[in-house]
Design an enzyme around this catalytic site. Structure first.
Site, PDB file in Angstrom:
ATOM      1  N   ASP A 415       0.860  -1.174   0.000  1.00  0.00           N
ATOM      2  CA  ASP A 415       0.000   0.000   0.000  1.00  0.00           C
ATOM      3  C   ASP A 415       0.903   1.233   0.000  1.00  0.00           C
ATOM      4  O   ASP A 415       2.106   1.134   0.275  1.00  0.00           O
ATOM      5  CB  ASP A 415      -0.883  -0.047   1.256  1.00  0.00           C
ATOM      6  CG  ASP A 415      -1.773   1.171   1.382  1.00  0.00           C
ATOM      7  OD1 ASP A 415      -2.323   1.596   0.357  1.00  0.00           O
ATOM      8  OD2 ASP A 415      -1.920   1.684   2.499  1.00  0.00           O
ATOM      9  N   LYS A 578     -16.780  18.239  -1.185  1.00  0.00           N
ATOM     10  CA  LYS A 578     -15.340  18.093  -1.422  1.00  0.00           C
ATOM     11  C   LYS A 578     -15.052  16.632  -1.752  1.00  0.00           C
ATOM     12  O   LYS A 578     -15.723  15.721  -1.267  1.00  0.00           O
ATOM     13  CB  LYS A 578     -14.523  18.559  -0.213  1.00  0.00           C
ATOM     14  CG  LYS A 578     -14.479  17.623   0.983  1.00  0.00           C
ATOM     15  CD  LYS A 578     -13.401  18.093   1.988  1.00  0.00           C
ATOM     16  CE  LYS A 578     -13.190  17.065   3.092  1.00  0.00           C
ATOM     17  NZ  LYS A 578     -14.203  17.095   4.136  1.00  0.00           N
ATOM     18  N   GLY A 690      -5.162   3.658  -3.652  1.00  0.00           N
ATOM     19  CA  GLY A 690      -6.392   4.300  -4.110  1.00  0.00           C
ATOM     20  C   GLY A 690      -6.160   5.726  -4.570  1.00  0.00           C
ATOM     21  O   GLY A 690      -7.082   6.374  -5.064  1.00  0.00           O
ATOM     22  N   LYS A 807      -7.256  -4.936  -5.174  1.00  0.00           N
ATOM     23  CA  LYS A 807      -5.928  -5.270  -4.656  1.00  0.00           C
ATOM     24  C   LYS A 807      -5.793  -6.777  -4.481  1.00  0.00           C
ATOM     25  O   LYS A 807      -4.774  -7.372  -4.846  1.00  0.00           O
ATOM     26  CB  LYS A 807      -5.703  -4.560  -3.311  1.00  0.00           C
ATOM     27  CG  LYS A 807      -5.606  -3.042  -3.392  1.00  0.00           C
ATOM     28  CD  LYS A 807      -5.296  -2.443  -2.017  1.00  0.00           C
ATOM     29  CE  LYS A 807      -5.148  -0.938  -2.074  1.00  0.00           C
ATOM     30  NZ  LYS A 807      -4.771  -0.354  -0.773  1.00  0.00           N
TER      31      LYS A 807
END
EC number: 7.6.2.1
Length: 1141
Positions: A415, A578, A690, A807
């Site tokens: 990651d 946002k 991500g 993943k």
């Protein structure tokens, strides 16, 4: 009179065994009160009590269940069969020889598992009997936890843990919220906010709570911690008012109440139906490559065993076919035996030979391997180099079954956020309509150096620009889920955001949100609190502005954005949103998109995490329509998530872009050095994240995953839109295959940067297209194979915009490729758990995203940098040790049993044992087991500092190189050779009719004892020759084992044991040692047995040395010369290694 068939049907469904699983929802009566007349029929459902059972056994089923589980192992079952055969038929050896080792293993394992389960029972009892406050008839009473039932209203105080899954009714806070930590559930250590039902949040006393008349309809229990669908029907004047319930209203068992004085809540799931209990599912068992090799070897040796027994059985009957060579008079069969059918006699003899030769299968090897793995795992936990002072924690081993797999890793999947980076967010800048603002750029009216090129707050353009700038700051102060804590300490840790003014601080489940809110404070807008539905902020003029919070559209990983709807004091209604640029920009209809987009791309290239901010003014009519849409979706019991998602899509549109933010997540210490070392060790490193492509790519360059000369290949949505996927894949394939073999990192000198290698970047959407099952057309079927071929020829791969499931899919795809490489996944967050569980080895980082990754991993380390030592040192050592252990066990058992096979040719295939029963029993348990166990724990064939300095040494043990078939065959042939030398060397000595000093001739037991003595000393000295790292423990165990054998033999043959019905070994060992020829033969036979192995090693090291052997030779020469340590020593060692590289 009408009959309510629907009620009857519900009753049957709920009470018939097994039918409740088919019911989609359950009804919970708060306080066990019946609904008023005219409402739904009151049907009291049966739910389990709140008892939690994590134990595996009970007092009554422990023995049968444990025995069943142990005998499911092939080796244990095989030895049980052998033991039963020895009991049933007349076999040449005592059942004790097989039974004692087997039952020793079974009893030790049963005691260990029984003790572990007793600890679980003890823990369960402590949890189930924990006192809980329950409201009954308006009073607070204490109940044991296991007596709580669905519908009970419970009272929980601060720092108490929830005993079951609850719906929050009210709290001590005026706004009906409470703070909770869920570290024991999902590992998230941050404080999360949960909300009470609006209509019940005002009830704060026992009497008020007891007066609540309501029912809850919700889904049946399911393990998803983040999903809950339900509604509460509150009866007021016999009128039912429905309110939606979601995951924000549910307090899960195992979570802890924080920073809230007390709460009242109602139990909805209890006992084994709680979400925590439903997540008890055990991880799938992972098997190492060594274990698979071991099982393969076991099959080979089982075939050898059967072959030996078959050959001896056939030869026995060929021998007996000649009347002159039938059994001698002292061993004649009875008439009944002669009358038995020849097939029955042959089968009985076959089983007897199986028993005689069964010691070639080493039962004690499994025990030794288990002990080696268990004890060896402590070396990782005890390693001071892997202890982190900041966290106060060291490495953790959750499973010791995969220690040696750490030395076999070929692919590392990591990651990015929190693993390669620190996950410590710092607000860097924001951009409003193209104007950039940097916090702390102005200090006491003076512009700091380096900030002159930036547009500062006091130089923002015009009144209109200033108005939009302030709207942007307000948007970031309002669009979040941050909570403000007023107290100075929380959990003993001091916090503060206002130096000297206030001791309040921000808490949130997302570190990004805290960084943004703190960044706004530095730019003049301070978020103060959320109180009674009003969000308060302090503007630049130190005026408090209040906004009514109307709706929160929560963030999710699919939308990748969040929104709030607020009403200003002026009455204007705004939607502030946002999220990721890819999620916000397509929904924007106005604003300075190009300027903001350019700044976002610039910051992404710099490795900063970016978010876009937009807003939409809402008219009262639009707001009512939004409320109607959201209310309808929230009240749905079926497909609520889908309907909410559709509602969000309709609400979050026609946005006006305000600007963007940039937050920095710094690279972890020594992350770049670790990745470079992994590459030099021959591993391929993939980053799965991500984040957006530009941000992730910048991190990859900073961490040296991509080098300056790495040629980047893109397989992204943008490129696939320009060309179709088929053409892009084939273009990339031609590019990498054109230079295959000469331009990959593995073939480049580690000292040169002139060699070109390839790096691939792929995004989640394109990966989905590549992984899609083949369609009817011929082209799509081969996409996966082409993609794999491209990846195989790239030194590094970056996968961005990845969902957690993707993943795991990537890891699974690489695992299933034709090479079947060993994979390792490392991450720190809950989104990494799927790939950690999928990989051969899963490693969790003790980061800031909680401990779920740590709990689901095989190993846990404080920082990414510790991965280097774990693989290059510990993994290397573990593999070397256990591979020697496995090969050595099979070798010493061949040496042990093959003389027994040869002996049958000289005793008329009569199944006469060569060795005494005591020797048969103790050979693997006592005489030869401890030296190899200590070797497998202590051996260091090369110094650990050298292993860290030269990662290429890892390649020496890669791809299971020490347990390949040629190596296995060599060890087996060596064992057979040693057995032949021992047997025939002793035989030719006896052929000369050797006498003792008193004229007595040696017998068959002396013959067997002499062979056994040579055997024990030979296999022990073989281990001595293989040992490179000597400690006092090695010396004590090796020489102590030989001394124990001699003392045992003297004692066993020196006393007439009353419990034995035979005394065949009496004085045999002492008689043998009294003979000079016997001493001479022992020395000669040991030398003759070991000589070929020594010669082979000398020749191999001289002609074809490995890097490791070169360094060993250099260090031996240095020690021999006793040269003083010099500064060039390490460089010389590096030179030796690089010569080979």
């Amino acid at each position: 009179m009408g009959v309510d068939f629907s009620a009857l049907r519900t009753l049957i469904n709920r009470y018939c065994a097994g039918e409740e699983n088919w019911v989609d929802s359950r009804t919970v009566y708060i306080g066990h009160k019946e609904p008023p007349p005219g409402a739904d029929a009151f049907i009291q459902q049966r739910f389990p009590d709140n008892r939690v059972v994590s134990s595996k056994y009970t007092f009554w089923n422990f023995i049968p269940k444990n025995m069943f589980e142990q005998f499911r192992r092939v080796a244990n079952f095989y030895f049980l069969i052998i033991f039963l055969v020895q009991l049933i038929i007349d076999t040449p050896t005592s059942p004790v020889t097989s039974g004692l080792p087997l039952f020793f293993v079974i009893i030790v394992t049963a005691i260990k598992q029984g003790y572990e389960d007793w600890l679980r029972h003890k823990a369960d009892k402590a949890v189930n009997q924990c006192p809980v406050s329950v409201i009954q008839r308006g009073k607070k009473i204490k109940k044991e936890s296991f007596r709580i039932t669905v519908g009970d209203v419970v009272f929980v105080k601060e720092d108490e843990t929830f005993a079951c899954d609850l719906i929050l009714l009210s709290s001590s806070r005026d706004d009906g919220t409470c703070f909770v930590t869920t570290a024991s559930l999902d590992g998230e250590s941050s404080h999360k906010t949960y909300y009470a039902v609006q209509d019940t949040k005002a009830f704060r006393t026992e009497e008020e709570v007891d007066s609540i008349h309501a029912t809850i309809e919700c889904e049946q229990p399911q393990p998803d911690l983040y999903k809950f669908v339900g509604r509460i029907n509150i009866y007021m004047d016999n009128e039912a008012v429905a309110r939606p319930l979601g995951s924000e209203n549910v307090l899960l068992r195992g979570a802890t109440l924080k920073n809230t004085e007390f709460i009242y809540a109602v139990a909805i799931y209890t006992g084994m139906e709680t979400k925590m209990a439903l997540n008890y599912q055990s991880k799938s068992q992972k098997r190492s490559a060594v274990e698979k090799s071991m099982n393969s070897y076991l099959v080979v040796y089982l075939c050898i065993l059967i072959s030996k027994a078959l050959i001896n059985t056939v030869l026995k009957y060929i021998w007996q076919a000649d009347p002159n060579k039938d059994e001698p008079w002292y061993n004649e069969r009875t008439e009944a035996q002669r009358q038995r059918h020849i097939l029955i006699r042959a089968f009985t003899d076959f089983l007897a030979f199986m028993v005689l030769f069964n010691y070639i299968i080493p039962v004690s090897m499994y025990v030794t391997v288990e002990m080696q793995k268990f004890l060896g795992s402590y070396f990782i936990m005890w390693d001071d180099d892997m202890y982190d002072e900041e966290l106060g924690e060291g490495a953790v081993v959750n499973t010791s079954d995969l220690n040696e797999e750490l030395g076999q890793v070929e692919y590392v999947f990591t990651d990015k956020t929190g693993t390669l980076t620190e996950n410590n967010m710092e607000f860097i800048e924001c951009c409003v309509d193209g104007h950039v603002y940097v916090p702390d750029a102005i200090c006491n009216g003076q512009v700091l150096s380096g900030a002159a090129a930036m547009d500062m707050i006091d130089t923002s353009p015009g009144p209109g620009g200033r108005e939009r700038e302030e709207l942007f700051f307000r948007a970031l102060c309002l669009c979040h889920t941050v909570q403000v804590k007023e107290e100075e300490t929380v959990d003993g840790i001091k916090h503060g955001i206002h130096q000297g003014k206030s001791a309040s601080f921000y808490i949130s489940s997302s570190p990004d949100e805290v960084a943004l809110v703190e960044g706004m404070k530095k730019l003049g807008f301070t978020y103060l609190r959320l109180k009674d539905g009003q969000m308060e902020i302090l503007n630049r003029e130190d005026e408090i502005e209040r906004f009514e919070l109307l709706e929160v559209l929560s963030f999710d990983s699919v939308r990748r954005r969040m929104s709030v709807i607020v009403r200003a004091a002026s009455g204007d209604i705004f939607l502030f949103c946002k999220g990721a640029d890819s999620s916000i920009l397509p929904r924007v209809i106005s604003g300075k998109v190009d300027e903001v987009k350019a700044r976002v791309e610039h910051n992404a290239v710099e490795g900063l995490r970016t978010l876009c901010v937009a807003y939409r003014p809402l008219s009262p009519e639009q707001h009512q329509e939004v409320c109607r849409l959201l209310s309808g979706a929230k009240l749905a019991l079926q497909d609520r998530d889908k309907r909410l998602s559709e509602a969000y899509e309709l609400v979050e549109k026609d946005l006006i872009l305000l600007g963007a933010t940039a937050v920095e997540d710094r690279l972890q210490e020594q992350a770049a050095d670790t990745i470079e070392s992994l590459h030099k060790a021959g591993m391929k490193v993939w980053v799965l994240t991500g984040d957006k492509m530009e941000t992730a790519a910048a991190t990859c360059y900073a961490s040296r995953l991509f080098r300056r000369n790495t040629q980047i290949l893109e397989l992204t949505t943008k490129r696939v839109e320009e060309q179709n996927l088929h053409d892009v894949l084939f273009d990339l394939s031609r590019t990498v295959l054109r230079h295959h073999g000469s331009m990959t990192r593995d073939n480049c000198s580690s000292l040169s940067n002139d060699c070109t290698d390839y790096g691939l970047i792929i995004d989640g959407a394109t990966l989905s297209a590549v992984m899609r099952p083949p369609q009817e057309d011929l082209n799509s079927g081969s996409y996966k194979e082409i993609f794999l071929e491209i990846c195989r020829n790239c030194s590094a791969v970056l996968c961005c915009r990845m969902a957690p499931l993707q993943k795991a899919q990537i890891v699974k795809m690489i695992k299933a490729s034709k090479e079947h490489p060993i994979t390792l996944a490392i991450g720190d967050g809950a989104n990494d758990v799927s790939m950690i569980l999928e990989a051969h080895v899963g490693i969790g980082i003790m980061g800031k995203e909680g401990r779920q990754a740590v709990r689901n991993s095989d190993y846990a380390i404080p920082k990414f940098k510790h991965l280097k030592k774990m693989l290059l040192v510990h993994g290397h050592y573990y593999y070397i040790r256990i591979s020697e252990l496995v090969q050595y066990f099979f070798y010493k058992n061949v040496c042990f049993i093959f003389p027994q096979f040869l002996y049958q040719f000289f005793c008329g295939f009569s199944q006469q044992p060569l060795y005494d029963t005591a020797y048969l029993t103790l050979y693997n348990i006592s005489f030869t087991s401890l030296p190899i166990l200590v070797y497998s724990l202590m051996e260091q064939h090369i110094n650990m500092d050298i292993l860290k300095k030269d990662p290429s040494l890892y390649k020496d043990v890669a791809k299971n190189s020490l347990l390949r078939w040629p190596t296995f065959i060599y060890w087996t042939v060596l064992g057979v050779y040693n057995a032949i030398v021992m047997f025939f060397g002793t035989y030719f000595l006896f052929d000369n009719t050797t006498f003792t000093s008193n004229g007595q001739m040696f017998g068959n037991w002396t013959f067997g004892t002499l062979v056994f003595t040579v055997l024990v000393f030979t296999v022990t000295f073989k281990l001595v020759l293989d040992t490179h790292y000597w400690t006092w423990i090695n010396h004590f165990v090796i020489w102590g084992s030989l001394v124990f054998f001699v003392l045992f033999s003297l004692l066993w043959g020196g006393i007439i044991w009353p419990f034995l019905n035979y005394q065949r070994m009496y004085y045999v060992f002492m008689q043998m040692l009294s003979s000079g020829p016997a001493w001479l033969s022992i020395i000669l036979l040991i030398t003759a047995s070991l000589l070929p192995d020594v010669v082979k090693k000398v020749i191999w090291r001289a002609l074809w040395p490995t890097i490791t052997e070169r360094i060993q030779r250099f260090r031996a020469m240095k020690r021999f010369e006793r040269a003083p340590a010099s500064p060039c020593s390490d460089s010389l060692l590096d030179g030796v290694a690089l010569t080979e590289a």
